[in-house]
Design a protein around this motif. Sequence first.
Motif, PDB file in Angstrom:
ATOM      1  N   ASP A 112      14.524   1.684  -3.014  1.00 61.47           N
ATOM      2  CA  ASP A 112      15.222   2.848  -3.575  1.00 61.47           C
ATOM      3  C   ASP A 112      16.626   2.991  -2.998  1.00 61.47           C
ATOM      4  O   ASP A 112      17.566   3.314  -3.717  1.00 61.47           O
ATOM      5  N   ASN A 115      19.126   0.479  -4.587  1.00 56.77           N
ATOM      6  CA  ASN A 115      19.475   0.840  -5.954  1.00 56.77           C
ATOM      7  C   ASN A 115      20.330   2.100  -6.017  1.00 56.77           C
ATOM      8  O   ASN A 115      21.148   2.237  -6.926  1.00 56.77           O
ATOM      9  N   ARG A 116      20.159   2.988  -5.054  1.00 55.18           N
ATOM     10  CA  ARG A 116      21.035   4.169  -4.997  1.00 55.18           C
ATOM     11  C   ARG A 116      22.482   3.745  -4.789  1.00 55.18           C
ATOM     12  O   ARG A 116      23.400   4.252  -5.458  1.00 55.18           O
ATOM     13  N   PHE A 138      11.948   3.589  -7.640  1.00 48.38           N
ATOM     14  CA  PHE A 138      12.896   3.252  -8.701  1.00 48.38           C
ATOM     15  C   PHE A 138      12.735   1.803  -9.172  1.00 48.38           C
ATOM     16  O   PHE A 138      12.648   1.557 -10.370  1.00 48.38           O
ATOM     17  N   SER A 168      18.397   7.136 -16.898  1.00 49.11           N
ATOM     18  CA  SER A 168      17.575   7.652 -15.801  1.00 49.11           C
ATOM     19  C   SER A 168      18.199   8.929 -15.246  1.00 49.11           C
ATOM     20  O   SER A 168      19.371   9.234 -15.493  1.00 49.11           O
ATOM     21  N   LYS A 170      19.302  11.503 -12.030  1.00 51.29           N
ATOM     22  CA  LYS A 170      19.778  11.435 -10.656  1.00 51.29           C
ATOM     23  C   LYS A 170      20.045  12.843 -10.149  1.00 51.29           C
ATOM     24  O   LYS A 170      20.177  13.798 -10.937  1.00 51.29           O
ATOM     25  N   LEU A 184      18.525   8.880  -6.556  1.00 53.64           N
ATOM     26  CA  LEU A 184      17.867   8.507  -7.805  1.00 53.64           C
ATOM     27  C   LEU A 184      16.441   9.042  -7.891  1.00 53.64           C
ATOM     28  O   LEU A 184      15.931   9.266  -8.984  1.00 53.64           O
ATOM     29  N   VAL A 185      15.805   9.243  -6.746  1.00 51.89           N
ATOM     30  CA  VAL A 185      14.400   9.659  -6.718  1.00 51.89           C
ATOM     31  C   VAL A 185      14.230  11.025  -6.077  1.00 51.89           C
ATOM     32  O   VAL A 185      13.694  11.945  -6.699  1.00 51.89           O
ATOM     33  N   ARG A 213      11.580  12.448 -10.046  1.00 54.37           N
ATOM     34  CA  ARG A 213      10.317  11.860 -10.494  1.00 54.37           C
ATOM     35  C   ARG A 213       9.349  11.877  -9.328  1.00 54.37           C
ATOM     36  O   ARG A 213       9.742  11.894  -8.158  1.00 54.37           O
ATOM     37  N   PRO A 233       9.646   9.508 -14.981  1.00 49.76           N
ATOM     38  CA  PRO A 233      11.083   9.223 -15.083  1.00 49.76           C
ATOM     39  C   PRO A 233      11.705   9.703 -16.386  1.00 49.76           C
ATOM     40  O   PRO A 233      12.926   9.856 -16.460  1.00 49.76           O
ATOM     41  N   ASP A 287      16.777   9.413  -1.171  1.00 52.01           N
ATOM     42  CA  ASP A 287      15.943   8.238  -1.452  1.00 52.01           C
ATOM     43  C   ASP A 287      15.436   7.592  -0.167  1.00 52.01           C
ATOM     44  O   ASP A 287      15.438   6.371  -0.011  1.00 52.01           O
ATOM     45  N   VAL A 311      18.371   1.711 -17.167  1.00 52.62           N
ATOM     46  CA  VAL A 311      17.366   0.846 -16.543  1.00 52.62           C
ATOM     47  C   VAL A 311      16.692  -0.019 -17.606  1.00 52.62           C
ATOM     48  O   VAL A 311      16.268   0.480 -18.655  1.00 52.62           O
TER      49      VAL A 311
END
Length: 331
Positions: A112, A115-116, A138, A168, A170, A184-185, A213, A233, A287, A311
């Motif tokens: 995660d 990807n952030r 993610f 997605s 954020k 993101l999560v 999510r 998501p 994240d 995504v």
Amino acid sequence: MGQVGIIANPASGKDIRRLVAYGTIFDNQEKVNIVRRLILSLAASGIKKIVYMPEYYGIVPGAADSICGRHRPDIEIVQADICLSGTQIDSFYAAEVMARCGVACIVTLGGDGTNRMVAKGCRDVPLLPISTGTNNVFPTMIESTIAGLAAGVVAQGLVTGAPAINPSKKLIIYKNGEPVDIALVDAVVLNDTFIGSRAVWDAERIIKIVVTRGEPHNIGISAIAGNLAPVTPYDDLGLVIEIGPGNLEVRAPIAPGLNEKIPVRNYHYINVDEVIEVAAPCVIALDGEREVEVRPGDDAQIKLTFEGPKVIKAEEVLRAAVAKGYSYRNM
């Protein structure tokens, strides 16, 4: 033919949660193996150029050099022009350079946190995230052979849009009226006054959780949401959880192998574009890693948006591609 970016984080899957929990170590040689298969599939799908993030281990060059002569693909592999720092900021700069030089999608190897950082620099370039991190909410566990084929299809423009490529959510973190970071999560408000060890594993320090999510099969702080009031998501919702003595207790896997009982004071759903106030002083973890210090006198908020990176869902991409005759030709 389209270009594909590869960002393989050599530090993913190695943080302190390997000591305080029971996570699997993703060593860099395994990442070389993953990227080797990825390169071969990208070439098989028709991609002629790969742009990769340079890093201290040399994952992508090592993968390319280890392909035997019989299978060696006719593909150009070049590194992104960044100043290497050996820190997480490299993923951000590499994504920024890739977006600027015209890659059509970016494949990431990380968790995660990786990807952030990529999401902060990739602009409108869609991501295909392969899990090699600690918390993998993610990214997804996908065989890189399949990931490469899907990335190649997307990069050549053969499949576009939903359900193969989806927006997605954020969280945007504001401090004193200015956006300072994203998640993101999940964004986790901690009863701390300095960042210290970046990874979050001690639930006793948590004051509030905001998630984009959270599902029962997740691992990490978002698993608390997943075992309390799941949010997918794709829902136009997020969830806020206040941690502390109350009428609820939730058991959740907050780290690999650690299933903890978490006391919940209150929780409620939030809508897209809703803003949550954060009381100072505190530290906000994004994240899974402590990132933002909120000092006494600071004004801080967390905003849920649907402005995260696009995504790629590999299975949907390949299903749509096959329906268009991508995988066969008349003889």
